[in-house]
Design an enzyme around this catalytic site. Sequence first.
Site, PDB file in Angstrom:
ATOM      1  N   HIS A 272       0.881  -1.290  -0.248  1.00 19.04           N
ATOM      2  CA  HIS A 272       0.019   0.015  -0.064  1.00 19.04           C
ATOM      3  C   HIS A 272       0.880   1.109   0.222  1.00 19.04           C
ATOM      4  O   HIS A 272       0.837   2.090   0.864  1.00 19.04           O
ATOM      5  CB  HIS A 272      -1.081   0.087   1.282  1.00 19.04           C
ATOM      6  CG  HIS A 272      -1.982  -0.976   1.221  1.00 19.04           C
ATOM      7  ND1 HIS A 272      -1.996  -2.180   1.759  1.00 19.04           N
ATOM      8  CD2 HIS A 272      -3.058  -0.983   0.521  1.00 19.04           C
ATOM      9  CE1 HIS A 272      -3.002  -3.048   1.561  1.00 19.04           C
ATOM     10  NE2 HIS A 272      -3.911  -2.365   0.610  1.00 19.04           N
TER      11      HIS A 272
ATOM     12  N   HIS B   4      -6.557   7.130  -2.269  1.00 16.13           N
ATOM     13  CA  HIS B   4      -7.481   6.387  -1.299  1.00 16.13           C
ATOM     14  C   HIS B   4      -6.490   5.763  -0.362  1.00 16.13           C
ATOM     15  O   HIS B   4      -7.106   4.996   0.741  1.00 16.13           O
ATOM     16  CB  HIS B   4      -8.088   5.452  -2.228  1.00 16.13           C
ATOM     17  CG  HIS B   4      -7.293   4.290  -2.760  1.00 16.13           C
ATOM     18  ND1 HIS B   4      -6.374   4.491  -3.926  1.00 16.13           N
ATOM     19  CD2 HIS B   4      -7.149   2.960  -2.270  1.00 16.13           C
ATOM     20  CE1 HIS B   4      -5.780   3.118  -4.002  1.00 16.13           C
ATOM     21  NE2 HIS B   4      -6.403   2.241  -3.244  1.00 16.13           N
ATOM     22  N   ASP B   5      -5.228   5.444  -0.380  1.00 17.00           N
ATOM     23  CA  ASP B   5      -4.258   4.899   0.545  1.00 17.00           C
ATOM     24  C   ASP B   5      -3.405   5.532   1.190  1.00 17.00           C
ATOM     25  O   ASP B   5      -2.227   4.964   1.756  1.00 17.00           O
ATOM     26  CB  ASP B   5      -3.784   3.578  -0.008  1.00 17.00           C
ATOM     27  CG  ASP B   5      -4.706   2.421   0.025  1.00 17.00           C
ATOM     28  OD1 ASP B   5      -5.438   2.287   0.915  1.00 17.00           O
ATOM     29  OD2 ASP B   5      -4.455   1.515  -0.651  1.00 17.00           O
TER      30      ASP B   5
ATOM     31  N   ASP C  72      -9.330  -0.251  -7.530  1.00 17.27           N
ATOM     32  CA  ASP C  72      -8.585  -0.601  -6.318  1.00 17.27           C
ATOM     33  C   ASP C  72      -7.941  -2.241  -6.464  1.00 17.27           C
ATOM     34  O   ASP C  72      -6.847  -2.702  -6.165  1.00 17.27           O
ATOM     35  CB  ASP C  72      -9.214  -0.633  -4.973  1.00 17.27           C
ATOM     36  CG  ASP C  72      -8.395  -0.752  -3.923  1.00 17.27           C
ATOM     37  OD1 ASP C  72      -7.350  -0.558  -3.820  1.00 17.27           O
ATOM     38  OD2 ASP C  72      -9.127  -0.908  -2.666  1.00 17.27           O
TER      39      ASP C  72
ATOM     40  N   HIS D 128       1.307   1.575  -5.513  1.00 17.07           N
ATOM     41  CA  HIS D 128      -0.210   1.170  -5.608  1.00 17.07           C
ATOM     42  C   HIS D 128      -1.157   2.348  -5.755  1.00 17.07           C
ATOM     43  O   HIS D 128      -2.482   2.374  -6.591  1.00 17.07           O
ATOM     44  CB  HIS D 128      -0.596   0.518  -4.405  1.00 17.07           C
ATOM     45  CG  HIS D 128      -2.008   0.150  -3.992  1.00 17.07           C
ATOM     46  ND1 HIS D 128      -2.577  -0.643  -4.968  1.00 17.07           N
ATOM     47  CD2 HIS D 128      -2.704   0.507  -3.335  1.00 17.07           C
ATOM     48  CE1 HIS D 128      -4.086  -0.715  -4.432  1.00 17.07           C
ATOM     49  NE2 HIS D 128      -4.142   0.055  -3.569  1.00 17.07           N
TER      50      HIS D 128
END
Length: 862
Positions: free
Chosen positions: A568, A606-607, A717, A572
């Site tokens: 992550h 998003h991460d 994702d 990614h």
Amino acid sequence: MDDGQWTSKHVTNYLKANRGFLEHHVLEHVDAATLERWYMRRVWREKAIKPSTIDNPTEEMLCKKISMSKWKFCRHTDKRQMLETLMNSLAKQPQPGRILWELACCVASSVGADGFILHLAHPQTGVFRIFRSCDIETDIDNGIFDSKIYPDFSASYDYDRETAGSRANFYSVSNKDRHNVASYVAKHRHTITVRDIRRPDSRFEDGSICLQEGGVHVLGAPVVQNDGTLTGVIELYRRPVDNNKSSRGPFQQDDEEVVSSFLVWGGIALHYADMYHALANQRNLHQFLLTVVKSIFQDMVSMDTVIAKVMTFAQKLVDADRASLFLVDHKSNELYARIFDMGDGVGDGQTPAAAKEIRFPLGTGIAGQVAVTGKVLNIPDAYLDSRFNRAVDQQTGYHTTSILCMPIFIQGQVIGVMQMVNKHHGTFTAEDEESFELFAVYCGLALHHTKLYDRIIVSEQKYRVTLEVLSYHNCCTESEFNAIQQLNNSTLEVAGQSDNHFVQQNVTSNTIGLDQFWFSAFGINDMEKVHNAVYMFVDLFGLGQFEQDSLIRFMLTVRKNYRRVPYHNWTHGFAVANSMYVILKRAPNTFKPLEAVALFVSALCHDLDHRGKNNKFMLDTASPLAAIYTTSTMEHHHFNQTVIILQQEGHNILGKLKSDEFKEVLRNIKHCILATDLALFFPNRAKLAQIVEEDQFTWENKDHRLLVQAIAMTGSDLCASSKPWDVQSETVKVIFEEFYEQGDEEKKAGRTPIPMMDRNQLHLQPDSQVGFISGICIPCYNLLYRLIPETKPLLDGCQSNMERWKQLAKDNERVENDHANGAGKPRDDGSTEIKDSKHLPSLTRATSLPIRSYGDLDSHQT
């Protein structure tokens, strides 16, 4: 009556023959006062003409009858009216003194007394004050029943001797030199009658105060409440017959009974008066405390301000002349104060000028003793207490008389001591202690919350400093910004502000396949990813509403805020953003412009700040993040980090949007980032699938579009599951390295990790990977393909990879069979040594995601 004339004899005979007419006439036409006079004349007539026999009683017997007759028949001594008068007095003026005064008047009238002496007792000191029947009624109100303390907390029995009358009107029952009727009744608590107080009597050598009023016949009765408390003594007197002021003679047993009857009602009246005052005091106290709470908690600026207000209110509460508040320093075992001896006009609750701080050890002086023992000290005379330090009075010229010292607790620990000095009227009472004990609870809360408030203020300042430091180190540097800007200027051009914009061919040639679903982020370095992220954003949305410099800084800082964890990480984040870029580029009219912006930014961010651990791990380890966000823990944190970056100077890529547009994009970004939590994917997919199956879906429906955005986020994702096999296997390798690191941490904590996070469970991986793709990825891409046909390559790639995982699962099964037949042997780490080396690379890369563990997964797996 022949001549028509009625004589007295005729009338008498008629009335004898018609007694009903007589009774009716008297009742209708004769007032009660006339009846009383007639009756009294009849009694005295019988006294004058009859001898002293049973049928002709003596004077003593007749006085007894007259007394009872007057009680029974006299208009002014009517029982009901007297009791009504007493009750009305209780209702209108429920003061103990007023009630006893009315009671004494009723009793004196009912037994035919010429006057009375009322002895009222102070409940705390035992001092009596004398009221005479000749005193005006207002004397009661202006005497000992007049409160001289703070008006909100009147004490019915406090008195000011200067306004209460002559010192001769005060005496103490405990005084051994006083032997009169009142003191005797007060001590023995029973009613007595004295036929002639002038005659010597060993019980009361000093006689009675009634002699001063000319009374010689005395009846003394105690007024005792239900709890046995002596409220007062009533002395009734009659003057001698020979002075023509009275003709009733000594008091009789019937008089005692009448007095006792009244005193019963008087006791009830006093009981309800006490209840009334107790409730009134409670109401006033609660109102006072409400004022305290409003004043203190609405203006919690500093500790000194709160202390000043607490001391001011404490002074008012117990009518003290001065107040001091000492706080406990548990580290040094000392009491300290900067503000003390509130008084001398300081009473408005404003913070006085801070004096030099004073400190002294616990256990020193009266305040120190209270701090150590935690017990209240009520000292009526400070100079008689060895713990009192007289040197302070000698230095200041102030004379300390009474002291009330109270501990202040919080959670069972003494945190301070409040010391009140010199009650303005009398000494501190038990009622003061009770009121102040309740007040001390609020003081403790106020002081405790003020300390917490001070800590919060300090923590907030530390947080700002820390945030400033972190922002400096977590933001992109100028050198990084200049490097990307030069790279963009050499390869990127945007034509004007028109709707059509183009990218030079050398950019696309350097990033082959950037607009294809099969593109791999492993082939470019981190700075090239930043450059391509800027390129994809500009390619989708142009620069008409966005600043290029802010866009570059934003992308660089996003890269910097991805942690260096196996999976992550920034690679990614870029890969998911690239997958969303391809969706938006191939289906340009699917989402509205602002929705598309939110989708791309969400995919990129998003991460952010992912720690390489899933939500369940955060909850199990009591992570601070789990305490802040109880659901979708990491997803909420990712969104929060996105907002923090947007708030940095020069990073707000949405700054040119209108206020309502900015809010809309921010709402959509939050929705899209939270949608990457697999716990939300399942209900979102089920809801959207039902809408599609029922042919109810429409792109005009905002809720339907939000569901499609959520599914598109999950699809992006999980894009690694649709990549070519070499990219898929490489991605799975780093995913499970991160999972194994979490499993190692769980083992260290004494917990058993789930199989997919256990390094010793490699043989389970291929079958579980098949389950993961078939149970999550393919259903997601199937639904996405039905709504956005341009995403079919995602579904095709995922299905192709699943076949490869199925083949690996079969190979793994064959290896296990070979092991059972002796073809291989287990290693110490639980893996299998394979005789056929051609299977080793595949098994080394084979990984698993157990179907039964979907609920434990983070939102980002493959």
